[in-house]
Design an enzyme around this catalytic site. Structure first.
Site, PDB file in Angstrom:
ATOM      1  N   TYR A  82       9.853  -8.624 -25.521  1.00  0.00           N
ATOM      2  CA  TYR A  82       9.766  -9.580 -24.408  1.00  0.00           C
ATOM      3  C   TYR A  82      10.989  -9.463 -23.505  1.00  0.00           C
ATOM      4  O   TYR A  82      10.899  -9.590 -22.288  1.00  0.00           O
ATOM      5  CB  TYR A  82       9.645 -11.006 -24.954  1.00  0.00           C
ATOM      6  CG  TYR A  82       9.293 -12.005 -23.859  1.00  0.00           C
ATOM      7  CD1 TYR A  82       7.956 -12.227 -23.521  1.00  0.00           C
ATOM      8  CD2 TYR A  82      10.284 -12.698 -23.167  1.00  0.00           C
ATOM      9  CE1 TYR A  82       7.620 -13.118 -22.512  1.00  0.00           C
ATOM     10  CE2 TYR A  82       9.956 -13.588 -22.156  1.00  0.00           C
ATOM     11  CZ  TYR A  82       8.621 -13.795 -21.827  1.00  0.00           C
ATOM     12  OH  TYR A  82       8.294 -14.664 -20.832  1.00  0.00           O
ATOM     13  N   THR A 135      -2.036  -4.394   5.301  1.00  0.00           N
ATOM     14  CA  THR A 135      -2.756  -5.649   5.025  1.00  0.00           C
ATOM     15  C   THR A 135      -1.960  -6.636   4.156  1.00  0.00           C
ATOM     16  O   THR A 135      -1.646  -7.745   4.596  1.00  0.00           O
ATOM     17  CB  THR A 135      -4.100  -5.333   4.346  1.00  0.00           C
ATOM     18  OG1 THR A 135      -3.855  -4.490   3.216  1.00  0.00           O
ATOM     19  CG2 THR A 135      -5.049  -4.616   5.301  1.00  0.00           C
ATOM     20  N   ASP A 225       8.998   0.280   2.731  1.00  0.00           N
ATOM     21  CA  ASP A 225       7.810   0.307   1.898  1.00  0.00           C
ATOM     22  C   ASP A 225       7.691   1.767   1.467  1.00  0.00           C
ATOM     23  O   ASP A 225       7.226   2.615   2.222  1.00  0.00           O
ATOM     24  CB  ASP A 225       6.585  -0.151   2.686  1.00  0.00           C
ATOM     25  CG  ASP A 225       5.322  -0.094   1.835  1.00  0.00           C
ATOM     26  OD1 ASP A 225       5.344   0.584   0.787  1.00  0.00           O
ATOM     27  OD2 ASP A 225       4.314  -0.712   2.226  1.00  0.00           O
ATOM     28  N   LYS A 268       0.638   4.387  -6.447  1.00  0.00           N
ATOM     29  CA  LYS A 268       0.462   5.570  -5.589  1.00  0.00           C
ATOM     30  C   LYS A 268       1.370   6.693  -6.109  1.00  0.00           C
ATOM     31  O   LYS A 268       1.090   7.301  -7.118  1.00  0.00           O
ATOM     32  CB  LYS A 268       0.786   5.225  -4.123  1.00  0.00           C
ATOM     33  CG  LYS A 268      -0.351   4.512  -3.386  1.00  0.00           C
ATOM     34  CD  LYS A 268      -0.465   3.083  -3.776  1.00  0.00           C
ATOM     35  CE  LYS A 268      -1.251   2.245  -2.815  1.00  0.00           C
ATOM     36  NZ  LYS A 268      -1.263   0.837  -3.215  1.00  0.00           N
ATOM     37  N   ARG A 392     -11.144   1.138   7.487  1.00  0.00           N
ATOM     38  CA  ARG A 392      -9.790   0.746   7.918  1.00  0.00           C
ATOM     39  C   ARG A 392      -9.863   0.591   9.436  1.00  0.00           C
ATOM     40  O   ARG A 392      -9.440   1.429  10.204  1.00  0.00           O
ATOM     41  CB  ARG A 392      -8.752   1.812   7.540  1.00  0.00           C
ATOM     42  CG  ARG A 392      -8.492   1.912   6.044  1.00  0.00           C
ATOM     43  CD  ARG A 392      -7.488   0.932   5.451  1.00  0.00           C
ATOM     44  NE  ARG A 392      -7.985  -0.354   5.017  1.00  0.00           N
ATOM     45  CZ  ARG A 392      -7.445  -1.072   4.040  1.00  0.00           C
ATOM     46  NH1 ARG A 392      -6.423  -0.618   3.346  1.00  0.00           N
ATOM     47  NH2 ARG A 392      -7.898  -2.261   3.745  1.00  0.00           N
ATOM     48  N   PHE A 459     -11.576  -7.888   4.162  1.00  0.00           N
ATOM     49  CA  PHE A 459     -12.258  -6.618   3.886  1.00  0.00           C
ATOM     50  C   PHE A 459     -12.620  -6.441   2.419  1.00  0.00           C
ATOM     51  O   PHE A 459     -13.581  -5.765   2.077  1.00  0.00           O
ATOM     52  CB  PHE A 459     -11.389  -5.437   4.354  1.00  0.00           C
ATOM     53  CG  PHE A 459     -10.003  -5.442   3.762  1.00  0.00           C
ATOM     54  CD1 PHE A 459      -8.989  -6.178   4.351  1.00  0.00           C
ATOM     55  CD2 PHE A 459      -9.732  -4.739   2.598  1.00  0.00           C
ATOM     56  CE1 PHE A 459      -7.720  -6.209   3.784  1.00  0.00           C
ATOM     57  CE2 PHE A 459      -8.462  -4.753   2.040  1.00  0.00           C
ATOM     58  CZ  PHE A 459      -7.462  -5.495   2.622  1.00  0.00           C
TER      59      PHE A 459
HETATM   60  N1  F0G Z   1       2.071  -0.802   1.011  1.00  0.00           N
HETATM   61  C1  F0G Z   1       1.217   0.192   1.306  1.00  0.00           C
HETATM   62  C2  F0G Z   1       1.569   1.170   2.378  1.00  0.00           C
HETATM   63  C3  F0G Z   1       0.009   0.301   0.621  1.00  0.00           C
HETATM   64  O1  F0G Z   1      -0.828   1.294   0.923  1.00  0.00           O
HETATM   65  C4  F0G Z   1      -0.305  -0.647  -0.390  1.00  0.00           C
HETATM   66  C5  F0G Z   1      -1.575  -0.597  -1.103  1.00  0.00           C
HETATM   67  C6  F0G Z   1       0.614  -1.655  -0.659  1.00  0.00           C
HETATM   68  C7  F0G Z   1       1.794  -1.696   0.060  1.00  0.00           C
HETATM   69  C8  F0G Z   1       0.363  -2.716  -1.692  1.00  0.00           C
HETATM   70  O2  F0G Z   1       0.467  -2.186  -2.955  1.00  0.00           O
HETATM   71  O3  F0G Z   1      -1.860  -2.366  -3.894  1.00  0.00           O
HETATM   72  O4  F0G Z   1       0.122  -1.995  -5.368  1.00  0.00           O
HETATM   73  O5  F0G Z   1      -0.241  -4.185  -4.291  1.00  0.00           O
HETATM   74  N2  F0G Z   1      -2.535   0.088  -0.729  1.00  0.00           N
HETATM   75  C9  F0G Z   1      -3.820   0.242  -1.389  1.00  0.00           C
HETATM   76  C10 F0G Z   1      -4.675   1.147  -0.563  1.00  0.00           C
HETATM   77  C11 F0G Z   1      -4.477  -1.032  -1.746  1.00  0.00           C
HETATM   78  O6  F0G Z   1      -5.832   1.363  -0.965  1.00  0.00           O
HETATM   79  O7  F0G Z   1      -4.218   1.658   0.456  1.00  0.00           O
HETATM   80  P1  F0G Z   1      -0.425  -2.723  -4.187  1.00  0.00           P
END
Ligand code: F0G
Length: 468
Positions: A82, A135, A225, A268, A392, A459
């Site tokens: 933990y 988003t 990011d 990713k 998109r 979406f």
């Molecule tokens: N920033 C970017 C550029 C992203 O593409 C995503 C997620 C996030 C932040 C958020 O990360 O999903 O781990 O909470 N993109 C996914 C997509 C959902 O299909 O492009 P997450």
């Protein structure tokens, strides 16, 4: 493998997957009648399809990665304590070594980190400039009282513009925002590498350097990011003067020197199925993040993750900077995109880092944006071939916070997103053939109307009906 710039496989005319298959997963092959029923039940929203009804799943590259044998081994050695987990130490060391940030807070995925940093850095009424919205990122900024301001270069909104760094921040836009609202009213500048909604477009090292210099001059925090940073590093290696001889590992490290910290969706580039983190240099931001993470995610030494998931992510972080791996990843995306270009199918150019984006406005010129062309095209592609893609465009862009009207983005796209190390180039051939078949009967494709709209991130769960 360490990079040998003279001998990168990208130089060879034929490139095969730099891995072999150890476990296989059978794909569902469906009939058109089956798909008609499935997409109708899903309200013509590809997010609502069951994966058992999908042949080649290009909905997202998020959490859909295939892990390596070494990552699966790491899963078995995950420490589920933990507090004070060894797997956390492995993750922390990997982030420090590859990204260069000394402080790390694990989160369940990228948006968990976005939630924390938005709460820490944003005060009610402040602006949060960024190179195009994403988003979940924008939603967390708005929920924390901020207003997102787009400062990406104009070229990013033009799907045919060939600028090699279409993800760049427009420094004039940033400067004029600073002049207009004052540095104290800017919470931080958020730079995504690469830019998802622009088509997976990269940011140059020079631009990162200039953004960071400008922000430091005004004492503004710069956050990244970093979700697809290894892909961004590949484009710098390929396109930017002075970087051809540098390894992805070196470029990633240099990119991150321009930031005070980053949010990361490990789903990713970290090559795992779940997880993310917030990383930073400033101990006071770290302290605040530790205070918040216990409220929203879990103890600072696991955040939202199991020990085994942190162990797999630590290993994935080392694998993401393998030059051979990333060269093939980009090669595979181009293998799909170039076939579409050769057949005259309109896509976003240059081909980006994680996906090929169909340009629905040019694909379906007989539809207006209010007819939801990208939503319609994604549904039709599924019907045609069982390939699942993602809208998109105007649906993803949601509504304006102040006016309540639809945001109408210039880009109205269907994203064919390629999971990492999952499909072969042969699967890409099948996808290309399906899209080309659809393009040849494009004038028969109708628009859609939205019949159910959820209040946020619509979406994901909205429902649609085809127009007669
Ligand atoms: N920033 C970017 C550029 C992203 O593409 C995503 C997620 C996030 C932040 C958020 O990360 O999903 O781990 O909470 N993109 C996914 C997509 C959902 O299909 O492009 P997450």
């Amino acid at each position: 493998m360490t990079a040998d710039p003279q001998n990168l496989p990208v130089a060879s005319p034929i490139m095969a997957e730099p891995y072999r298959i150890k476990t296989v997963e059978t794909l569902p092959i469906t009939t058109r009648a089956h798909r008609e029923k499935a997409i109708k039940e899903a309200g013509y929203n590809t997010f609502l399809l069951h994966s058992r009804d999908v042949y080649i799943d290009l909905l997202t590259d998020s959490g859909t990665n295939a892990m390596s044998d070494k990552q699966w081994s790491a899963m078995m050695s995950g420490d589920e304590a933990y507090a004070g987990s060894v797997s956390f130490d492995e993750l922390k060391d990997a982030v420090e070594e590859i990204y260069g940030f000394p402080y790390v807070v694990p989160t369940h995925q990228g948006r968990g980190a976005e939630h924390l940093i938005s709460k820490i850095l944003i005060k009610e009424g402040q602006s949060v400039p960024g190179n195009m919205y994403f988003t979940t990122t924008r939603l967390h900024q708005e929920l924390a009282g901020g207003t997102f301001v787009d400062i990406i270069v104009d070229e990013a909104h033009d799907p045919t513009n060939q600028n090699p760094f279409k993800g760049n921040v427009d420094l004039k836009k940033l400067q004029s925002l600073i002049d207009q609202v004052g540095p104290a009213n800017i919470a931080y500048v958020n730079v995504a590498v690469t830019v998802n909604l622009a088509g997976g477009q990269p940011v140059s090292m020079q631009n990162l350097r200039e953004v960071s210099e400008l922000c430091r001059r005004h004492e503004i925090i710069v956050w990244s990011d970093a979700t697809r940073l290894a892909e961004n590093a590949f484009f710098i290696q390929e396109r930017e003067e002075g970087y051809a001889g540098k390894s992805i590992r070196e470029i990633v490290k240099e990119m991150m020197t321009h930031f005070d910290g980053c949010t990361m969706s490990g789903k990713k580039d970290c090559l795992v199925n779940i997880g993310g983190f917030l990383a930073m240099r400033d101990p006071s931001v770290f302290q605040r993040a530790c205070e918040l993470v216990v409220v929203y995610e879990g103890m600072p030494s696991y955040g939202g993750m199991a020990g085994r998931d942190m162990a797999a992510m630590a290993q994935g972080i080392h694998e993401m900077v393998d030059d051979d791996y990333i060269a093939h990843r980009i090669h595979q995306i181009r293998h799909l995109g170039n076939q579409l270009l050769a057949a005259g199918v309109p896509i976003v150019e240059p081909i980006g880092g994680h996906a090929v984006f169909l340009d629905a406005k040019r694909f379906l010129p007989h539809l207006t944006q209010e007819d939801l062309p990208a939503q319609s095209l994604a549904a039709e592609l599924y019907l045609e071939s069982g390939v699942r893609a993602m809208e998109r465009g105007i649906v993803s862009a949601g509504r304006n916070k102040a006016t309540g009207l639809n945001n109408a983005p210039k880009l109205e796209l269907v994203r064919l997103t390629i999971p990492r190390r999952v499909y072969t180039d042969r699967h890409m051939d099948v996808v290309a053939a399906s899209v080309i078949a659809l393009y040849s009967r494009r004038d028969q494709i109708h628009g859609m109307t939205m019949v159910y709209e959820p209040p946020t991130l619509r979406f994901f769960t909205a429902r649609f009906e085809p127009m007669a």
